[in-house]
Design a protein around this motif. Structure first.
Motif, PDB file in Angstrom:
ATOM      1  N   ALA A  97       0.832  -1.204   0.000  1.00 56.02           N
ATOM      2  CA  ALA A  97       0.000   0.000   0.000  1.00 56.02           C
ATOM      3  C   ALA A  97       0.868   1.256   0.000  1.00 56.02           C
ATOM      4  CB  ALA A  97      -0.930  -0.005   1.215  1.00 56.02           C
ATOM      5  N   TYR A  98       1.914   1.253   0.801  1.00 53.38           N
ATOM      6  CA  TYR A  98       2.777   2.427   0.898  1.00 53.38           C
ATOM      7  C   TYR A  98       3.513   2.679  -0.418  1.00 53.38           C
ATOM      8  CZ  TYR A  98       5.825   5.922   2.936  1.00 53.38           C
ATOM      9  OH  TYR A  98       6.467   7.105   3.211  1.00 53.38           O
ATOM     10  N   PHE A  99       4.123   1.641  -0.966  1.00 50.13           N
ATOM     11  CA  PHE A  99       4.916   1.816  -2.183  1.00 50.13           C
ATOM     12  C   PHE A  99       4.055   1.997  -3.429  1.00 50.13           C
ATOM     13  CE2 PHE A  99       8.192  -0.610   0.389  1.00 50.13           C
ATOM     14  CZ  PHE A  99       8.781   0.556   0.857  1.00 50.13           C
ATOM     15  N   ALA A 100       2.785   1.592  -3.366  1.00 44.89           N
ATOM     16  CA  ALA A 100       1.874   1.880  -4.476  1.00 44.89           C
ATOM     17  C   ALA A 100       1.598   3.384  -4.539  1.00 44.89           C
ATOM     18  CB  ALA A 100       0.569   1.104  -4.319  1.00 44.89           C
ATOM     19  N   LYS A 101       1.500   4.026  -3.378  1.00 44.27           N
ATOM     20  CA  LYS A 101       1.235   5.467  -3.327  1.00 44.27           C
ATOM     21  C   LYS A 101       2.523   6.276  -3.554  1.00 44.27           C
ATOM     22  CE  LYS A 101      -1.381   8.854  -0.609  1.00 44.27           C
ATOM     23  NZ  LYS A 101      -2.213   9.029   0.588  1.00 44.27           N
ATOM     24  N   PHE A 102       3.651   5.741  -3.077  1.00 40.34           N
ATOM     25  CA  PHE A 102       4.943   6.441  -3.175  1.00 40.34           C
ATOM     26  C   PHE A 102       6.009   5.494  -3.729  1.00 40.34           C
ATOM     27  CE2 PHE A 102       2.668   8.096   0.576  1.00 40.34           C
ATOM     28  CZ  PHE A 102       2.376   9.356   0.085  1.00 40.34           C
ATOM     29  N   PRO A 103       5.964   5.183  -5.022  1.00 45.49           N
ATOM     30  CA  PRO A 103       6.859   4.178  -5.593  1.00 45.49           C
ATOM     31  C   PRO A 103       8.350   4.495  -5.425  1.00 45.49           C
ATOM     32  CG  PRO A 103       5.376   5.080  -7.267  1.00 45.49           C
ATOM     33  CD  PRO A 103       5.040   5.730  -5.985  1.00 45.49           C
ATOM     34  N   THR A 104       8.738   5.751  -5.456  1.00 47.81           N
ATOM     35  CA  THR A 104      10.161   6.062  -5.339  1.00 47.81           C
ATOM     36  C   THR A 104      10.688   5.858  -3.916  1.00 47.81           C
ATOM     37  OG1 THR A 104       9.693   8.407  -4.997  1.00 47.81           O
ATOM     38  CG2 THR A 104      10.102   7.697  -7.265  1.00 47.81           C
ATOM     39  N   SER A 105       9.796   5.743  -2.941  1.00 47.66           N
ATOM     40  CA  SER A 105      10.223   5.534  -1.554  1.00 47.66           C
ATOM     41  C   SER A 105      10.809   4.148  -1.318  1.00 47.66           C
ATOM     42  CB  SER A 105       9.037   5.726  -0.599  1.00 47.66           C
ATOM     43  OG  SER A 105       8.611   7.063  -0.624  1.00 47.66           O
ATOM     44  N   ALA A 106      10.536   3.213  -2.176  1.00 50.49           N
ATOM     45  CA  ALA A 106      11.043   1.852  -1.996  1.00 50.49           C
ATOM     46  C   ALA A 106      12.564   1.829  -1.919  1.00 50.49           C
ATOM     47  CB  ALA A 106      10.547   0.947  -3.119  1.00 50.49           C
ATOM     48  N   ALA A 107      13.207   2.750  -2.596  1.00 53.02           N
ATOM     49  CA  ALA A 107      14.665   2.807  -2.585  1.00 53.02           C
ATOM     50  C   ALA A 107      15.215   3.137  -1.198  1.00 53.02           C
ATOM     51  CB  ALA A 107      15.154   3.841  -3.599  1.00 53.02           C
ATOM     52  N   TYR A 108      14.415   3.762  -0.347  1.00 51.87           N
ATOM     53  CA  TYR A 108      14.860   4.163   0.985  1.00 51.87           C
ATOM     54  C   TYR A 108      14.470   3.175   2.076  1.00 51.87           C
ATOM     55  CZ  TYR A 108      15.246   8.502  -1.598  1.00 51.87           C
ATOM     56  OH  TYR A 108      15.560   9.435  -2.533  1.00 51.87           O
ATOM     57  N   ALA A 109      13.697   2.185   1.752  1.00 47.99           N
ATOM     58  CA  ALA A 109      13.139   1.278   2.758  1.00 47.99           C
ATOM     59  C   ALA A 109      14.211   0.535   3.555  1.00 47.99           C
ATOM     60  CB  ALA A 109      12.180   0.290   2.106  1.00 47.99           C
ATOM     61  N   ALA A 110      15.304   0.186   2.931  1.00 48.73           N
ATOM     62  CA  ALA A 110      16.349  -0.566   3.635  1.00 48.73           C
ATOM     63  C   ALA A 110      16.999   0.253   4.742  1.00 48.73           C
ATOM     64  CB  ALA A 110      17.399  -1.044   2.647  1.00 48.73           C
ATOM     65  N   HIS A 111      16.912   1.576   4.658  1.00 51.20           N
ATOM     66  CA  HIS A 111      17.543   2.456   5.639  1.00 51.20           C
ATOM     67  C   HIS A 111      16.507   3.226   6.449  1.00 51.20           C
ATOM     68  CE1 HIS A 111      21.204   1.529   3.527  1.00 51.20           C
ATOM     69  NE2 HIS A 111      20.615   1.886   2.402  1.00 51.20           N
ATOM     70  N   SER A 112      15.305   2.704   6.507  1.00 51.32           N
ATOM     71  CA  SER A 112      14.214   3.404   7.168  1.00 51.32           C
ATOM     72  C   SER A 112      13.476   2.501   8.134  1.00 51.32           C
ATOM     73  CB  SER A 112      13.224   3.938   6.121  1.00 51.32           C
ATOM     74  OG  SER A 112      13.859   4.855   5.274  1.00 51.32           O
ATOM     75  N   GLU A 113      12.681   3.134   8.957  1.00 53.03           N
ATOM     76  CA  GLU A 113      11.793   2.435   9.882  1.00 53.03           C
ATOM     77  C   GLU A 113      10.365   2.809   9.514  1.00 53.03           C
ATOM     78  OE1 GLU A 113      12.975   0.374  12.082  1.00 53.03           O
ATOM     79  OE2 GLU A 113      15.076   0.984  12.175  1.00 53.03           O
TER      80      GLU A 113
END
Length: 135
Positions: A97-113
């Motif tokens: 759901a999150y990455f469907a709304k903000f696809p470019t955010s997936a690149a930051y997921a490994a360094h995020s909470e």
């Protein structure tokens, strides 16, 4: 449109939410703007933040929060005064759901909470009227 429909429209259209929590020492509110997705099944907001962000320490120290969405279509917005923020391990459905709304955010997921914001009621403002919705 009834208040529940207005709320759902706002939560789907808004991309950003301002979330207020307390500083680590509990002496002052601190507001930040984050991208969020609304999870209607659980009535939660889901947002992501950098793992080294100071707000992570604030949330760990004080889970109490308040939020307001950005204004959408004709000055409509939603806000909650008594909310709780917590760190979560997102399910695949949450991430989808999150990455469907903000696809470019997936690149930051490994360094995020990931965090959820839980709330039982929200004030919905539309057409210069404010009503409270309770879940």
């Amino acid at each position: 449109m009834d208040v529940k429909d207005e709320f759902n429209q706002i939560m789907q259209e808004a991309a950003q939410v301002s979330i207020a929590t307390l500083t680590v020492d509990g002496q002052a509110p601190d507001v930040r703007i984050v991208l969020f997705v609304y999870l209607p099944e659980t009535h939660q907001l889901l947002f992501m933040s950098g793992a080294d962000s100071p707000k992570i320490a604030q949330i760990a120290a004080h889970s109490a929060a308040a939020f307001t969405t950005q204004s959408v279509s004709d000055q409509k917005y939603a806000r909650a005064k008594q909310a709780k923020v917590q760190k979560v391990t997102p399910t695949e459905a949450m991430k989808t759901a999150y990455f469907a709304k903000f696809p470019t955010s997936a690149a930051y997921a490994a360094h995020s909470e990931f965090f959820t914001v839980d709330f039982n009621s929200a004030d919905v403002t539309a057409d210069n009227q404010t009503e409270t919705i309770t879940f």
